[in-house]
Scaffold this motif. Structure first.
Motif, PDB file in Angstrom:
ATOM      1  N   ILE A  43      -8.819  -0.374   8.771  1.00  0.00           N
ATOM      2  CA  ILE A  43      -8.316   0.774   8.031  1.00  0.00           C
ATOM      3  C   ILE A  43      -7.475   0.334   6.838  1.00  0.00           C
ATOM      4  O   ILE A  43      -7.580   0.895   5.739  1.00  0.00           O
ATOM      5  N   VAL A  44      -6.644  -0.687   7.018  1.00  0.00           N
ATOM      6  CA  VAL A  44      -5.865  -1.208   5.891  1.00  0.00           C
ATOM      7  C   VAL A  44      -6.812  -1.722   4.807  1.00  0.00           C
ATOM      8  O   VAL A  44      -6.590  -1.500   3.610  1.00  0.00           O
ATOM      9  N   GLY A  45      -7.881  -2.404   5.206  1.00  0.00           N
ATOM     10  CA  GLY A  45      -8.856  -2.884   4.236  1.00  0.00           C
ATOM     11  C   GLY A  45      -9.543  -1.752   3.494  1.00  0.00           C
ATOM     12  O   GLY A  45      -9.766  -1.837   2.275  1.00  0.00           O
ATOM     13  N   LEU A  46      -9.874  -0.667   4.207  1.00  0.00           N
ATOM     14  CA  LEU A  46     -10.509   0.485   3.566  1.00  0.00           C
ATOM     15  C   LEU A  46      -9.566   1.121   2.546  1.00  0.00           C
ATOM     16  O   LEU A  46      -9.970   1.452   1.418  1.00  0.00           O
ATOM     17  N   LEU A  47      -8.297   1.282   2.910  1.00  0.00           N
ATOM     18  CA  LEU A  47      -7.329   1.882   1.992  1.00  0.00           C
ATOM     19  C   LEU A  47      -7.074   0.984   0.788  1.00  0.00           C
ATOM     20  O   LEU A  47      -6.947   1.460  -0.351  1.00  0.00           O
ATOM     21  N   ALA A  48      -6.994  -0.326   1.027  1.00  0.00           N
ATOM     22  CA  ALA A  48      -6.785  -1.256  -0.074  1.00  0.00           C
ATOM     23  C   ALA A  48      -7.973  -1.245  -1.038  1.00  0.00           C
ATOM     24  O   ALA A  48      -7.791  -1.311  -2.264  1.00  0.00           O
ATOM     25  N   ALA A  49      -9.184  -1.160  -0.496  1.00  0.00           N
ATOM     26  CA  ALA A  49     -10.377  -1.103  -1.344  1.00  0.00           C
ATOM     27  C   ALA A  49     -10.381   0.163  -2.191  1.00  0.00           C
ATOM     28  O   ALA A  49     -10.746   0.143  -3.368  1.00  0.00           O
ATOM     29  N   ALA A  50      -9.976   1.280  -1.596  1.00  0.00           N
ATOM     30  CA  ALA A  50      -9.931   2.540  -2.346  1.00  0.00           C
ATOM     31  C   ALA A  50      -8.999   2.435  -3.539  1.00  0.00           C
ATOM     32  O   ALA A  50      -9.272   2.980  -4.615  1.00  0.00           O
ATOM     33  N   GLN A  51      -7.893   1.719  -3.387  1.00  0.00           N
ATOM     34  CA  GLN A  51      -6.928   1.558  -4.469  1.00  0.00           C
ATOM     35  C   GLN A  51      -7.295   0.443  -5.441  1.00  0.00           C
ATOM     36  O   GLN A  51      -6.602   0.241  -6.437  1.00  0.00           O
ATOM     37  N   GLY A  52      -8.360  -0.284  -5.146  1.00  0.00           N
ATOM     38  CA  GLY A  52      -8.769  -1.348  -6.045  1.00  0.00           C
ATOM     39  C   GLY A  52      -7.997  -2.631  -5.889  1.00  0.00           C
ATOM     40  O   GLY A  52      -7.976  -3.465  -6.806  1.00  0.00           O
ATOM     41  N   ARG A  53      -7.377  -2.843  -4.742  1.00  0.00           N
ATOM     42  CA  ARG A  53      -6.631  -4.079  -4.533  1.00  0.00           C
ATOM     43  C   ARG A  53      -7.596  -5.232  -4.262  1.00  0.00           C
ATOM     44  O   ARG A  53      -8.580  -5.080  -3.521  1.00  0.00           O
ATOM     45  N   ARG A  54      -7.304  -6.374  -4.844  1.00  0.00           N
ATOM     46  CA  ARG A  54      -8.079  -7.582  -4.583  1.00  0.00           C
ATOM     47  C   ARG A  54      -7.603  -8.219  -3.286  1.00  0.00           C
ATOM     48  O   ARG A  54      -6.523  -7.907  -2.775  1.00  0.00           O
ATOM     49  N   ARG A  55      -8.399  -9.138  -2.776  1.00  0.00           N
ATOM     50  CA  ARG A  55      -8.052  -9.764  -1.498  1.00  0.00           C
ATOM     51  C   ARG A  55      -6.732 -10.525  -1.569  1.00  0.00           C
ATOM     52  O   ARG A  55      -6.042 -10.676  -0.569  1.00  0.00           O
ATOM     53  N   GLN A  56      -6.374 -11.017  -2.758  1.00  0.00           N
ATOM     54  CA  GLN A  56      -5.138 -11.779  -2.906  1.00  0.00           C
ATOM     55  C   GLN A  56      -3.918 -10.876  -3.140  1.00  0.00           C
ATOM     56  O   GLN A  56      -2.786 -11.359  -3.141  1.00  0.00           O
TER      57      GLN A  56
END
Length: 274
Positions: A43-56
């Motif tokens: 879920i954290v990964g899904l939310l981060a992807a929605a915001q356009g955050r990179r893996r780093q």
């Protein structure tokens, strides 16, 4: 469960449904399992992807969100069998490297690698995250117009719509007020498909659904909290949870709106009698 003072009493509620989902744990190499319910890292990964955050990029603010999930339709396990070969016709590399840091070939030489990937098919979950109001609002807006493609655990598992659940059809704010995650998960209508609803109703007169909620005093432990998604320093830690049940009221057992049923017909858009 005690919450930080900056928690505003609001939750963002997600409907996690699709033909396939896969919420991995520690499995790797040639066997990739799935857990029976969404993980916090997923879920954290899904939310981060929605915001356009990179893996780093940092994710500390997302890790402070309290997380709860309700199993509306458990689905079933699907095993996907794969074989992997080198398109250049070379033997596959091994995990060992030589003195120059170059991967060695398998010994004896191996030309085909067998892998197994496991998925949940036709599962439906309701997930709620609770935290600062401004953060929830930014996540809500990002989910409506995501920067990166969203997935349910793996890239091959896109979610169906609606992804963000609203307290009522005319509520564009789309955040749920509530005294706790358990309170909100009790009030969200049942999102299971018609066939699953009918199946459960034939067995019992009540609709009682399992939930798993973040709780620092919980009896169970989940090791699915990402410290970082950076491929070079990927790491996880654990969280304590408690498992509970919610008894849905008759008003919350009504079918979801038209177009959100989970019967998957890949030929429906083609029309005609196929």
């Amino acid at each position: 469960m005690s919450e930080p003072s900056d928690f505003s009493g609001w939750c963002l509620v997600l409907r996690l449904a699709g033909p396939l989902q896969s919420w991995g744990g520690h499995s790797q190499f040639n066997r990739r399992d799935t857990r029976a319910e969404p993980t916090k890292s997923g879920i954290v990964g899904l939310l981060a992807a929605a915001q356009g955050r990179r893996r780093q990029d940092p994710i500390e603010d997302l890790l402070r969100l309290s997380f709860g999930v309700r199993v509306d339709q458990p689905g079933s396990i699907l095993r996907d069998y794969h074989t992997v070969s080198d398109l250049r016709g070379r033997p596959l590399p091994s995990a060992a490297v030589n003195a120059k840091g170059v991967q060695k070939t398998t010994s004896p030489q191996k030309w085909t690698h067998v892998t197994h990937r496991y998925y949940l098919q036709d599962a439906v979950f309701v997930a709620a995250v609770r935290g600062r109001r401004d953060l929830l609002e930014s996540l809500r807006d990002a989910l409506r117009s995501p920067e990166f493609p969203l997935c349910l655990g793996r890239r091959a598992c896109p979610p169906t719509q609606p992804l963000v659940l609203r307290p009522s059809p005319d509520d564009s704010y789309a955040l749920w007020p509530g005294t706790s995650l358990l309170d909100v998960l009790t009030r969200v209508p049942w999102e299971a498909g018609a066939a699953w609803r009918d199946r459960l109703r034939r067995r019992a007169s009540r609709t009682v659904l399992p939930v798993t909620i973040d709780d620092p005093h919980g009896d169970d432990v989940r090791d699915d909290v990402p410290i970082s998604f950076d491929p070079h320093r990927r790491a996880f830690t654990s969280r304590r949870v408690r498992q509970d049940w919610v008894d849905l009221t008759p008003a919350n057992q009504t079918p979801p709106p038209a177009g959100t049923d989970n019967n998957h017909d890949p030929f429906a858009l083609l029309g005609g009698d196929l």
